[in-house]
Design a protein around this motif. Structure first.
Motif, PDB file in Angstrom:
ATOM      1  N   ILE A 101     -11.827 -37.110  82.380  1.00  0.00           N
ATOM      2  CA  ILE A 101     -11.672 -36.016  82.051  1.00  0.00           C
ATOM      3  C   ILE A 101     -12.990 -35.532  82.326  1.00  0.00           C
ATOM      4  N   PRO A 135     -15.298 -31.875  84.244  1.00  0.00           N
ATOM      5  CA  PRO A 135     -15.336 -30.663  85.994  1.00  0.00           C
ATOM      6  C   PRO A 135     -16.040 -31.434  87.000  1.00  0.00           C
ATOM      7  N   SER A 136     -15.891 -30.132  87.636  1.00  0.00           N
ATOM      8  CA  SER A 136     -16.056 -30.898  89.410  1.00  0.00           C
ATOM      9  C   SER A 136     -16.641 -31.310  89.153  1.00  0.00           C
ATOM     10  N   LYS A 186     -16.638 -38.559  88.223  1.00  0.00           N
ATOM     11  CA  LYS A 186     -14.765 -39.107  87.594  1.00  0.00           C
ATOM     12  C   LYS A 186     -14.861 -40.020  88.317  1.00  0.00           C
ATOM     13  N   GLN A 206      -5.188 -38.756  95.532  1.00  0.00           N
ATOM     14  CA  GLN A 206      -5.187 -37.439  95.375  1.00  0.00           C
ATOM     15  C   GLN A 206      -4.035 -37.698  96.612  1.00  0.00           C
ATOM     16  N   GLU A 252      -6.677 -38.505  90.970  1.00  0.00           N
ATOM     17  CA  GLU A 252      -6.120 -36.908  90.517  1.00  0.00           C
ATOM     18  C   GLU A 252      -4.624 -37.243  90.695  1.00  0.00           C
ATOM     19  N   ALA A 272      -2.773 -33.105  91.823  1.00  0.00           N
ATOM     20  CA  ALA A 272      -3.493 -32.158  91.648  1.00  0.00           C
ATOM     21  C   ALA A 272      -3.215 -31.422  92.844  1.00  0.00           C
ATOM     22  N   ASN A 323      -8.011 -40.854  86.641  1.00  0.00           N
ATOM     23  CA  ASN A 323      -8.702 -39.229  86.713  1.00  0.00           C
ATOM     24  C   ASN A 323      -8.289 -38.244  87.104  1.00  0.00           C
ATOM     25  N   HIS A 327      -7.734 -33.548  85.576  1.00  0.00           N
ATOM     26  CA  HIS A 327      -7.787 -32.553  85.582  1.00  0.00           C
ATOM     27  C   HIS A 327      -7.486 -31.772  84.839  1.00  0.00           C
ATOM     28  N   ASP A 328      -6.308 -32.295  84.514  1.00  0.00           N
ATOM     29  CA  ASP A 328      -6.088 -31.687  83.366  1.00  0.00           C
ATOM     30  C   ASP A 328      -5.304 -32.028  82.053  1.00  0.00           C
ATOM     31  N   TYR A 369     -16.642 -29.360  79.022  1.00  0.00           N
ATOM     32  CA  TYR A 369     -16.795 -28.615  80.157  1.00  0.00           C
ATOM     33  C   TYR A 369     -17.535 -27.141  80.446  1.00  0.00           C
ATOM     34  N   ARG A 383      -7.269 -27.436  82.312  1.00  0.00           N
ATOM     35  CA  ARG A 383      -8.525 -27.783  83.111  1.00  0.00           C
ATOM     36  C   ARG A 383      -8.713 -29.356  82.949  1.00  0.00           C
TER      37      ARG A 383
END
Length: 279
Positions: free
Chosen positions: A34, A36-37, A41, A86, A171, A174, A202, A204-205, A242, A279
């Motif tokens: 996990i 941030p963009s 990752k 993804q 992801e 995503a 990888n 985001h959630d 984050y 996130r």
């Protein structure tokens, strides 16, 4: 099983994507990445299978030093590392069955695949996998006729037909709605348990990572800033990963968890953003 030691990635512009990454992933463990963009990752996952070349460091899959391989040796090593993308990476004009069987390209060679002359064992395994991911009825459909969740299930089946030892998952939720995202993560978790696969996901959630992973690794600016169990991921840690945010512990359930999901490790109160979005 997988060991990364002092792995760095610096781009020609001078930007550093990864800094001194140290990770060991044992057999059968599901690890969630996990952050941030831009945290590194996707770069980390792609360095493992050498879709991105690390600048320095060691990446070992069991006894094989991956950073020293090239040509046929690298192609053989990649058979053991299946990737789930993804954006699915399916060939839209091919059927579901043909997309799944394309996962055997590293074994059967170009001409046999071009002529669609796959061994009977591979075809039988493709049928079994489509049954397992819930798509036996769709085997003759073109990939471009599928929903996002169905396309991701095809991608999972294509990865598994490689008979890998490691899954690299970039992801996977995503582009999916919350309910489908939970179903896909549950499926990946169950398949890893059934086949004793290690996985790096990888994602985001944060709430999904907490529910379905054995271990969470947090990246920020290309460095590991957290490595621990899902239950250890508190508001202070999320702030470290984050940045400042109003974290709370509200749980949002889109569907009742199945018995398989309840068996997966999950803290009692997954953390979400105070706004309700993960996130």
């Amino acid at each position: 099983m997988l060991t990364l030691s002092q792995v760095n990635k610096r781009y020609p512009t001078g930007d550093r994507a990864l800094t001194d990454i140290e990770l060991t992933l044992p057999r059968g463990q599901v690890m969630a990445l996990i952050g941030p963009s831009g945290a590194g990752k996707s770069t980390l996952i792609r360095c493992v299978n050498r879709l991105v070349e690390p600048t320095s460091g060691s990446i070992r899959l069991e006894e094989t030093e991956l950073t020293r391989l090239s040509g046929n040796a690298l192609r053989r090593a990649r058979r053991a590392m299946a990737m789930i993308f993804q954006e699915y990476a399916l060939v839209d004009r091919l059927t579901v069955m043909e997309n799944v069987l394309s996962g055997r390209l590293g074994y059967v060679g170009f001409w046999r695949s071009f002529l669609r002359r796959y061994p009977a064992d591979d075809i039988a395994e493709a049928f079994r996998l489509l049954e397992r991911v819930g798509l036996p009825h769709a085997m003759d459909k073109r990939a471009d006729a599928l929903s996002g969740g169905q396309r991701q299930r095809v991608g999972i089946a294509r990865a598994l037909i490689q008979r890998p030892r490691l899954l690299l998952v970039d992801e996977p939720t995503a582009s999916l709605d919350p309910k489908t995202s939970r179903q896909i993560m549950r499926l990946i978790r169950e398949l890893c348990a059934e086949r004793k696969l290690a996985a790096i996901i990888n994602i985001h959630d944060v709430a999904l990572a907490q529910q379905f992973a054995d271990r969470i690794v947090g990246l920020r600016a290309g460095e590991i800033v957290f490595d621990g169990k899902p239950g250890e991921l508190d508001a202070d840690t999320l702030t470290t990963i984050y940045g400042e945010e109003e974290w709370d512990t509200r749980v949002q359930e889109e569907e009742a968890p199945s018995a398989a999901a309840s068996a997966a490790p999950a803290p009692a109160t997954p953390l979400t953003l105070a706004t309700g979005g993960a996130r």
